[in-house]
Design a protein around this motif. Sequence first.
Motif, PDB file in Angstrom:
ATOM      1  N   SER A  96       0.883  -0.850   0.197  1.00  0.00           N
ATOM      2  CA  SER A  96       0.260   0.069   0.152  1.00  0.00           C
ATOM      3  C   SER A  96       1.059   1.403  -0.306  1.00  0.00           C
ATOM      4  CB  SER A  96      -0.976   0.325   1.163  1.00  0.00           C
ATOM      5  OG  SER A  96      -0.036  -0.064   2.170  1.00  0.00           O
ATOM      6  N   GLU A  97       1.833   1.093   0.816  1.00  0.00           N
ATOM      7  CA  GLU A  97       2.797   2.369   0.680  1.00  0.00           C
ATOM      8  C   GLU A  97       3.568   2.990  -0.501  1.00  0.00           C
ATOM      9  OE1 GLU A  97       6.245   2.477   4.164  1.00  0.00           O
ATOM     10  OE2 GLU A  97       5.152   2.339   5.318  1.00  0.00           O
ATOM     11  N   GLU A  98       3.515   1.232  -1.412  1.00  0.00           N
ATOM     12  CA  GLU A  98       4.191   1.260  -2.443  1.00  0.00           C
ATOM     13  C   GLU A  98       3.347   2.575  -3.436  1.00  0.00           C
ATOM     14  OE1 GLU A  98       5.699  -1.987  -3.951  1.00  0.00           O
ATOM     15  OE2 GLU A  98       7.698  -2.197  -1.964  1.00  0.00           O
ATOM     16  N   ASN A 103      10.106  11.828  -5.086  1.00  0.00           N
ATOM     17  CA  ASN A 103       9.308  12.836  -3.507  1.00  0.00           C
ATOM     18  C   ASN A 103       8.931  11.966  -2.333  1.00  0.00           C
ATOM     19  OD1 ASN A 103       9.924  15.083  -4.011  1.00  0.00           O
ATOM     20  ND2 ASN A 103       8.515  15.707  -5.380  1.00  0.00           N
ATOM     21  N   ASN A 104       7.905  10.835  -2.682  1.00  0.00           N
ATOM     22  CA  ASN A 104       7.134   9.655  -1.649  1.00  0.00           C
ATOM     23  C   ASN A 104       8.229   8.961  -1.552  1.00  0.00           C
ATOM     24  OD1 ASN A 104       4.933  11.260  -2.039  1.00  0.00           O
ATOM     25  ND2 ASN A 104       4.286  10.448  -4.034  1.00  0.00           N
ATOM     26  N   GLU A 105       9.048   8.799  -2.261  1.00  0.00           N
ATOM     27  CA  GLU A 105      10.564   7.669  -1.596  1.00  0.00           C
ATOM     28  C   GLU A 105      11.358   8.642  -0.783  1.00  0.00           C
ATOM     29  OE1 GLU A 105      14.536   5.388  -4.123  1.00  0.00           O
ATOM     30  OE2 GLU A 105      12.868   6.473  -5.069  1.00  0.00           O
ATOM     31  N   LYS A 106      11.456   9.672  -0.978  1.00  0.00           N
ATOM     32  CA  LYS A 106      12.228  10.091  -0.051  1.00  0.00           C
ATOM     33  C   LYS A 106      11.126  10.143   1.086  1.00  0.00           C
ATOM     34  CE  LYS A 106      14.240  14.285   1.140  1.00  0.00           C
ATOM     35  NZ  LYS A 106      14.912  15.966   0.397  1.00  0.00           N
ATOM     36  N   ALA A 107       9.963  11.224   0.976  1.00  0.00           N
ATOM     37  CA  ALA A 107       9.295  11.012   2.227  1.00  0.00           C
ATOM     38  C   ALA A 107       9.583   9.604   3.413  1.00  0.00           C
ATOM     39  CB  ALA A 107       8.135  11.722   2.150  1.00  0.00           C
ATOM     40  N   SER A 108       9.483   8.498   2.290  1.00  0.00           N
ATOM     41  CA  SER A 108       9.807   7.129   3.469  1.00  0.00           C
ATOM     42  C   SER A 108      10.137   6.946   3.561  1.00  0.00           C
ATOM     43  CB  SER A 108       9.109   6.005   2.344  1.00  0.00           C
ATOM     44  OG  SER A 108       9.423   5.004   2.542  1.00  0.00           O
ATOM     45  N   SER A 138       1.324   3.799  -2.733  1.00  0.00           N
ATOM     46  CA  SER A 138       1.022   6.018  -2.371  1.00  0.00           C
ATOM     47  C   SER A 138       1.653   6.269  -2.946  1.00  0.00           C
ATOM     48  CB  SER A 138       1.034   6.037  -1.135  1.00  0.00           C
ATOM     49  OG  SER A 138       2.082   5.364  -0.395  1.00  0.00           O
ATOM     50  N   GLU A 139       3.390   6.536  -3.243  1.00  0.00           N
ATOM     51  CA  GLU A 139       4.161   6.778  -4.022  1.00  0.00           C
ATOM     52  C   GLU A 139       3.778   6.330  -5.422  1.00  0.00           C
ATOM     53  OE1 GLU A 139       8.191   4.308  -3.234  1.00  0.00           O
ATOM     54  OE2 GLU A 139       7.962   4.335  -1.101  1.00  0.00           O
ATOM     55  N   ARG A 140       3.251   5.667  -5.629  1.00  0.00           N
ATOM     56  CA  ARG A 140       2.950   6.044  -7.109  1.00  0.00           C
ATOM     57  C   ARG A 140       1.784   7.014  -7.823  1.00  0.00           C
ATOM     58  NH1 ARG A 140       3.889   0.268  -6.879  1.00  0.00           N
ATOM     59  NH2 ARG A 140       5.948  -0.989  -7.833  1.00  0.00           N
ATOM     60  N   ARG A 141       0.509   6.904  -6.465  1.00  0.00           N
ATOM     61  CA  ARG A 141      -0.050   8.415  -6.422  1.00  0.00           C
ATOM     62  C   ARG A 141       0.255   9.277  -6.096  1.00  0.00           C
ATOM     63  NH1 ARG A 141      -3.815   5.371  -5.068  1.00  0.00           N
ATOM     64  NH2 ARG A 141      -3.481   2.751  -4.108  1.00  0.00           N
ATOM     65  N   PRO A 142       0.620  10.161  -5.615  1.00  0.00           N
ATOM     66  CA  PRO A 142       1.085  10.947  -5.225  1.00  0.00           C
ATOM     67  C   PRO A 142      -0.154  11.941  -4.304  1.00  0.00           C
ATOM     68  CG  PRO A 142       2.235  11.507  -6.671  1.00  0.00           C
ATOM     69  CD  PRO A 142       1.722   9.939  -7.199  1.00  0.00           C
ATOM     70  N   ASN A 143      -0.918  12.253  -5.035  1.00  0.00           N
ATOM     71  CA  ASN A 143      -1.662  13.467  -6.062  1.00  0.00           C
ATOM     72  C   ASN A 143      -2.768  12.833  -5.038  1.00  0.00           C
ATOM     73  OD1 ASN A 143       0.098  15.402  -7.169  1.00  0.00           O
ATOM     74  ND2 ASN A 143      -1.192  14.437  -9.196  1.00  0.00           N
ATOM     75  N   GLU A 144      -3.149  11.413  -4.394  1.00  0.00           N
ATOM     76  CA  GLU A 144      -4.701  10.916  -4.309  1.00  0.00           C
ATOM     77  C   GLU A 144      -4.072  11.522  -2.981  1.00  0.00           C
ATOM     78  OE1 GLU A 144      -5.739   7.061  -7.197  1.00  0.00           O
ATOM     79  OE2 GLU A 144      -5.462   7.286  -4.625  1.00  0.00           O
ATOM     80  N   THR A 145      -5.908  11.025  -2.232  1.00  0.00           N
ATOM     81  CA  THR A 145      -6.068  11.990  -0.584  1.00  0.00           C
ATOM     82  C   THR A 145      -5.182  10.914   0.176  1.00  0.00           C
ATOM     83  OG1 THR A 145      -8.338  11.447  -1.234  1.00  0.00           O
ATOM     84  CG2 THR A 145      -8.160  13.936  -1.776  1.00  0.00           C
ATOM     85  N   VAL A 146      -5.301  11.763   1.754  1.00  0.00           N
ATOM     86  CA  VAL A 146      -4.781  10.460   3.179  1.00  0.00           C
ATOM     87  C   VAL A 146      -6.099   9.898   2.915  1.00  0.00           C
ATOM     88  CG1 VAL A 146      -4.070  10.582   4.157  1.00  0.00           C
ATOM     89  CG2 VAL A 146      -3.346  12.337   3.415  1.00  0.00           C
ATOM     90  N   ASP A 147      -7.202  10.105   3.546  1.00  0.00           N
ATOM     91  CA  ASP A 147      -8.515   8.692   3.190  1.00  0.00           C
ATOM     92  C   ASP A 147      -8.257   8.170   1.939  1.00  0.00           C
ATOM     93  OD1 ASP A 147      -9.666  12.350   3.874  1.00  0.00           O
ATOM     94  OD2 ASP A 147      -8.308  10.759   5.496  1.00  0.00           O
ATOM     95  N   THR A 148      -8.047   8.325   0.887  1.00  0.00           N
ATOM     96  CA  THR A 148      -8.190   7.328   0.165  1.00  0.00           C
ATOM     97  C   THR A 148      -7.393   5.995  -0.001  1.00  0.00           C
ATOM     98  OG1 THR A 148      -8.004   8.448  -1.245  1.00  0.00           O
ATOM     99  CG2 THR A 148     -10.245   8.791  -0.990  1.00  0.00           C
ATOM    100  N   GLU A 149      -6.319   6.564   0.331  1.00  0.00           N
ATOM    101  CA  GLU A 149      -5.445   5.607  -0.070  1.00  0.00           C
ATOM    102  C   GLU A 149      -3.960   6.281   1.174  1.00  0.00           C
ATOM    103  OE1 GLU A 149      -4.194   3.864  -2.217  1.00  0.00           O
ATOM    104  OE2 GLU A 149      -6.042   3.921  -3.026  1.00  0.00           O
ATOM    105  N   ARG A 150      -4.240   5.289   2.497  1.00  0.00           N
ATOM    106  CA  ARG A 150      -3.533   5.204   3.826  1.00  0.00           C
ATOM    107  C   ARG A 150      -2.846   3.839   3.519  1.00  0.00           C
ATOM    108  NH1 ARG A 150      -5.547   8.373   8.264  1.00  0.00           N
ATOM    109  NH2 ARG A 150      -4.398   7.724   9.397  1.00  0.00           N
ATOM    110  N   SER A 151      -1.329   3.744   3.954  1.00  0.00           N
ATOM    111  CA  SER A 151      -0.672   2.456   4.974  1.00  0.00           C
ATOM    112  C   SER A 151      -1.168   1.474   5.962  1.00  0.00           C
ATOM    113  CB  SER A 151       0.599   2.324   4.374  1.00  0.00           C
ATOM    114  OG  SER A 151       1.216   3.287   5.996  1.00  0.00           O
ATOM    115  N   PRO A 152      -1.357   0.099   6.025  1.00  0.00           N
ATOM    116  CA  PRO A 152      -1.151   0.055   6.863  1.00  0.00           C
ATOM    117  C   PRO A 152      -1.169   0.586   8.486  1.00  0.00           C
ATOM    118  CG  PRO A 152      -2.256  -1.876   5.538  1.00  0.00           C
ATOM    119  CD  PRO A 152      -1.203  -0.767   4.481  1.00  0.00           C
TER     120      PRO A 152
END
Length: 1181
Positions: A12-14, A343-348, A16-30
Amino acid sequence: MTSVNPFNLSDSEEESERRPNETVDTERSPSDGAPGPPPGNPFSTPVDAEPPTLLSSNRTSPNGEGISMSSASATAMAGGAETRVSVDVIAAQLLRDQYVLTALEFHTELLEAGRELPRLRDYFSNPGNFERQSSTPPAKEQGIVPGGPLNRAGSISTLDSLDFARYSDDGNRESDERVAVLEFELRKAKETIQALRANLTQAAENEVPSQERKNFKSSPEIQEPIRPLEKRALNFLVNEYLLKNEYKLSSITFSDENDDQDFELWDDVGLNIPKPPDLLQLYRNCSSSLPSKRDMVDVAVGADFADLTEHCAVQDPPRKPDLSQQQQAEVVQELEYQISLLNNEKASLTEQMRKLQSEIQTLKQTVSSPPAAALDCSSQNTSNPASSCTAITSSADSPSVPRADNGQYLDIRGVSDPQSEPPCTQNTPQSHNKLKSRPPVHFDQPNRKLAPAFQQALLSFCRMCSDSRLGAEVSRIADSEESVMLMLGRCLPHIVPNVLLAKREELIPLILCTACLHPESKERDQLLHILFNLIKRPDDEQRQMILTGCVAFARHVGPTRVEAELLPQCWEQINHKYPERRLLVAESCGALAPYFPKEIRSSLVLSMLQQMLAEDKADMVREAVVKSLGIVMGYIDDTDKYSQGFELMLLSLGDPSERVVSAVHQVFIPAFAAWTTELGTLYTSLIPSLLARIEKLLMHGEHGLDEHKLHMFLTALQSLIPPLFAVVLQNAPFTKRAKLHGDIPAIEVTRFPRPASPLQDVATIIGSREMLSALLLLYDHQLEHEGTTGWESLLWVVNQLLPQLIEIVGRINVTSSTCVHEFSRFFWRFCRTFGKIFTNTKVKPQFQEILRLSEENVDASSGNGILTKATVPIYATGVLTCYNQEDDRKLLVGFLEDVMTTLSLSHAPLDSLKASFVELGANPVYHELLLTVLWYGVVHTSALVRCTSARMFELLVKGVNETLVAQRVVPALITLSSDPEISVRISTIPAFGTIMETVTQKELLERVKMQLASFLEDPQYQDQHSLHMEIIRTFGRVGPNAEPRFRDEFVLPHLHKLAQANNSQAVESKRIDIATQLFEAYSALSCCFISEEVMINHFLPGLRCLRADMEQLSPEHEVILSSMVKECEIKVENRGMGDAQGSMSIASSLVGEDAKTKFLSKMGQLTTSGAMLANVFQRKK
């Protein structure tokens, strides 16, 4: 370039990295607390969950095919008019719902259609998406959520995974074996996690601090240092570029210089890192996306981007007007997509680093505080039964319990009432001030009134093991460096045997560190014993690791402990049964030589190596011993050991193994010569000792020279030439005037011969190439203009070394090609090292003084003149060929012409001239030169010189290519074959025969065949006995190796005619000479395959004619010839009786064997000369 997080175990985190513009409510990792199904039913769907829709992404795909979520949802819900769906959205939905196989098939079809999708490419090129998870998440996290982990497919049963319990009668073992398998897999998974954490820690350590990065950005001239991951990626791309553009040699060199990287596998660069485009694509993307001036325009906040773009376009058009607007938009979208991924990779990565740093802080706090816990059975137990703890107190706080370790450990074995133990305030030893300075630890005590006995009995139900050795170690926690060393010293001997052999080198740092710091000598000896016995048969890499550790140990502890602790370990294994262990000892003696006490280095270590050199049977061990001896010679300062070093040099030079002798020349002799240079005995003792041994060898070798020993001494002298020249330069009158500043010309590449090792490079001996270049300029100027006055070392070379060498050369046997070659090579390297001016002014005059080219200098009666000795070929091939300028070639041609003329006119032996031609003819460079010399003889006025020239052609034909034979050799021989002198014509026959033996051109063979036929069939040669003798001798020599057609149609018929004619020869001496030559020729030809027709028509009749002669002249030969005739007749009969393939029956083969036995027995009864019989059998081989 940022590294990919290796601990990102959630898909799920991966996603979320591929869909950076989606909202947090719809795409959050466990792991971030994403809402999931209720714990009671992990597979139930939430009530308020919306039905999944295909078009759930509002991000624009890289190729611009995406649509917004709102429009897509309206379309899907209403089911209205059809809208074209973006392939990127379809791919995102497939990956989100974990339809991986469908996505893979979709990706393959897009590739075949030429429409590769970056999302699918990145997903399937990332091995981290398919790695097995290291641990099983709790049940509440295993719900079917978007981006959940992939379920593992059942594997095919293999031999090592098959559960035999299901197929055996012993079904009770099934659960035990399954538990063992699961424990093994769990352990391997934990090791993998540990390795990945180590990689991440290393990456975090290599990160440049933010403040430094700001400095790099603010100062462009300061470049940010490259990170290891970036370096490996760039190395891979550079190597790929070199291979694609056919720079194969550069690629091989580049791979050798980066031997720690596998250039065939991108995954070797780093974990979970997608492969970037190649260098060419990166260059094009870089040049096409250069920032234009519109990026620098100052605009107001809230300005319309479209207006801004239009305004910028008017001010400054794009740099590439041929790039369409659509292509630019696609490039921008692709870059934005890559930036979002990074950017997502850096944040992770930042999150993971934060977690690891918190773990590190927790561990540090755990280590810094006393590891004791208290029993809390009050309200905590009632509120959270699962979090109940055990009260374990430190025995260090109880003064009533005796301390066996002097307070170095916190012991958790003893359990007592916490209320009766006040905080530890007693005085501790001075070495444990750290423990003393810690604040006292207070534990919350329950408000209970339990009896101590009851409390002790209650705590006894805590399952702790302190009775075993390991339990005792676990229950005691080290509190100082010394106690840690003591603990490691006790535990390592039990750990090492249980580690896999292939991984034991990982223990080397731990063993060495403990051995360095352990306070007890007995434990240190045990640990070093473990180190040398760590691996049963260590390979090269493992030995290098152990040696590196030993050197580090020696640097840390000093020479006294090296002698007392490391040297005994080497001595114990000097006779180990495994050669790899003895090799480790030999290499250790060399690696540790700089760290031994000097008395031990020149006594015990030298004796150990000498013993191994003399007794060890393994070549690789003796090779390592010789190299270590060379290193020891570089550190010895005891002058009394010179004689022992000289004997070791002779002993190792006489070793039967080539690799050992090679190590002597590469390492030992240069190191020994460097020592003798410091002692001042290089040209006063070492070189004269070797020359004396060569002279002694020649004196005792009149009846049989030991060529192996001569080669051994000569090669040693040859290896001493560079040190000798260095001594000449360092002791010259101009040495102090050498200056390194100014324009110093570079040394020519061909100035010196190629050294056998860096230690034989004159520049290395002198100190630097710049210093050598400066000294060479002064050296040449001194020789050319100022002379050698006061130059002691060079005067010794000119006045003592050269005359002695020339005298030795005159005493060796000229027919020994090995000796001639060895001395020629020595003089060539000697002259090339000392330079052209030295050769022309010092070496050549001494040879020319001895080789006075006149007939008086040759004693025709005894043949003992200097021109008949080996001095001629060695001077020609060792001195005159050093330099290949036009003047040098003319001098060589003139010398050979004079020697040929002088030897011919004085009727002297031609062995020295033949040796010169053989040695020079081995190099094709000199073929034209030698043909020039021979043509001089062809047109000479003297018949003796022309005869010599004709005989020299025989030696030259074998090495010359067929073009030169056709253009230069055959015309010269045909000219000589029509010479007025019959002796000259006869001298050409061996050369013609050699051409028939070596050349394959038919036209050339026909010309030679016609010339030989004219010798045999021309009436003027019918009574030429010497011509017939030469032809028969030539036929016997070249017949077995000549073309079968030439042998069958020319050689055997003419031998038959000569044998018939010899039957009617009236002069008995001529008849027996011809018969003897015919016997040798037929003996040699009998070993060849001869067709039945030729056997019947020519070979057997010729043998019968020869037998008729031998009946009268030599009855011993007649017996042998009768056996040969009988055997040939049996062969003919068997061929007639055999099948079409000519196979012989068993009976006929037995008869043939019987005939051979009789033939050999008769040969043994001959009383003729042994030389003739040796020739017979030599030709039969």
